[in-house]
Structure formats: structure tokens, C-alpha cells
Design an enzyme around this catalytic site. Structure first.
Site, PDB file in Angstrom:
ATOM      1  N   CYS A 113      24.957  28.327  23.034  1.00  0.00           N
ATOM      2  CA  CYS A 113      24.013  29.315  23.538  1.00  0.00           C
ATOM      3  C   CYS A 113      24.272  30.697  22.938  1.00  0.00           C
ATOM      4  O   CYS A 113      24.099  30.913  21.756  1.00  0.00           O
ATOM      5  CB  CYS A 113      24.047  29.311  25.066  1.00  0.00           C
ATOM      6  SG  CYS A 113      22.558  29.952  25.839  1.00  0.00           S
ATOM      7  N   HIS A 114      24.694  31.675  23.751  1.00  0.00           N
ATOM      8  CA  HIS A 114      24.980  33.028  23.273  1.00  0.00           C
ATOM      9  C   HIS A 114      26.415  33.175  22.747  1.00  0.00           C
ATOM     10  O   HIS A 114      26.784  34.232  22.238  1.00  0.00           O
ATOM     11  CB  HIS A 114      24.763  34.050  24.403  1.00  0.00           C
ATOM     12  CG  HIS A 114      23.324  34.305  24.696  1.00  0.00           C
ATOM     13  ND1 HIS A 114      22.579  33.464  25.490  1.00  0.00           N
ATOM     14  CD2 HIS A 114      22.491  35.301  24.306  1.00  0.00           C
ATOM     15  CE1 HIS A 114      21.346  33.935  25.573  1.00  0.00           C
ATOM     16  NE2 HIS A 114      21.263  35.047  24.860  1.00  0.00           N
TER      17      HIS A 114
END
Length: 192
Positions: A113-114
């Protein structure tokens, strides 16, 4: 019965704002295979996990700070996402040093994800192929990385996925890569 990761020690790099499911599902996948995990963070105490970046979830106890931890003490590294988590981690000098040391040692890394924001800030995506949450893709390209939009991407020890929907594939792949152990290291610290 023995697991694929028996005896392996795995760091989970996280702080306040970590997306809970991106911490717990990979942690559970590696511990089911016999690994021991430790949470490495920016400060001692507890971290506040979140659901969907906005709803508070559980708190988790920090085992070591990035300033205290040594990458050489771990066989693998998991970097969960969460927008706030990733933004805080990438701004911490000790976190960046810890991650660079892991890459220099050829330590396999799973990032979702991030999570790649820290890799971008530490200049570790140059020449690497990975995926991420869509909002990070320009940052990765600008840092010299090759971005693809796939469920799970493996670049010789670096496993990446886009979001929580990819967790089943991500968890299976990190177990496989972590079981392989360290990868050969380039002069710049990227593994091959």
C-alpha cells in the site's frame, strides 16, 4: 511439524496510523510458518492502528525503536501501509537508516500500500520494479522505480502489493521470499 520460517526473526516497521489488517495478516502469515516478529517503530510504547486510515483500531506494543534496532538482527522486514504511518516513517532518519541497512544486507522485504514511501525517501526504489497504492506511483517513478499495477510484484527479494485486497497473494509471496533468505546485493544496496 515445522514451518517454512522456523527460527526466522522478522521486523514489522510501523507507527501510529498503520493500517491494522496490513500489519496483522502478514504477521499472522509468517508466525503460522514459525517466524517470530517484532514491531520496530519511531518511539517506545504503543502504536495506534487504524482501519481505512480514519477509524481507530487496536493498539500494538513496540518491541524496539528504529534507533535501537539493528537490521542485521532480522531475517526479513514487513512494511505495512496506512497513509499516516508511511508518512511518519519516511520522515524518521533512524527508520530510513534501518531500511537502508536491511537492503544493503540483502534482507527480503515485503511492502504494501503506502509502505513504499519510506523506500522512496531512502532512495531504494531506483531500478526496482514494484507496485503500490495508486497515489504513490508518481513518487516511485520520480525516484527511478518502475511501477506496475499488479496484485503482487516480486523483484528479487522485494515483494510489493497495492492494498488490503491483495493481502492473500502478498502474504503467500512474502512467506515464499522470506523462506529463501537473503538475496545478492548490488553496490547501491538493492538486492538481485
Amino acid at each position: 511439524m515445522t514451518g517454512k520460517l522456523d527460527g526466522k526473526r522478522i521486523a514489522i516497521l510501523a507507527t501510529d496510523g498503520v493500517e491494522q489488517v496490513e500489519l496483522t495478516e502478514p504477521r499472522d502469515a509468517v508466525t503460522r510458518e514459525g517466524a517470530r516478529t517484532e514491531i520496530v517503530s519511531v518511539a517506545e510504547g504503543e502504536i495506534q492502528a487504524m482501519n481505512g486510515d480514519i477509524t481507530p483500531a487496536e493498539k500494538f506494543t513496540v518491541d524496539r525503536t528504529a534507533a535501537q534496532a539493528k537490521a542485521a538482527d532480522y531475517d526479513a522486514l514487513i512494511m505495512p501501509g496506512g497513509t499516516v504511518n508511511a508518512d511518519r516513517l519516511r520522515m524518521d532518519e533512524h527508520v530510513r537508516d534501518f531500511v537502508r541497512d536491511a537492503f544493503r544486507a540483502g534482507t527480503p522485504v515485503g511492502v504494501i500500500c503506502h509502505g513504499p514511501w519510506t523506500l522512496v525517501e531512502a532512495d531504494l526504489v531506483r531500478g526496482r520494479t514494484l507496485t503500490s497504492y495508486p497515489s504513490l506511483r508518481t513518487d516511485i517513478r520520480n525516484a527511478g522505480g518502475n511501477v506496475v499495477d499488479e496484485e503482487v510484484v516480486t523483484d528479487n527479494g522485494l515483494v510489493s502489493s497495492r492494498n488490503p485486497d491483495d493481502l492473500p497473494a502478498f502474504c503467500a509471496k512474502i512467506v515464499e521470499e522470506f523462506a529463501e533468505g537473503a538475496h545478492r546485493v548490488h553496490d547501491q544496496g538493492a538486492t538481485v
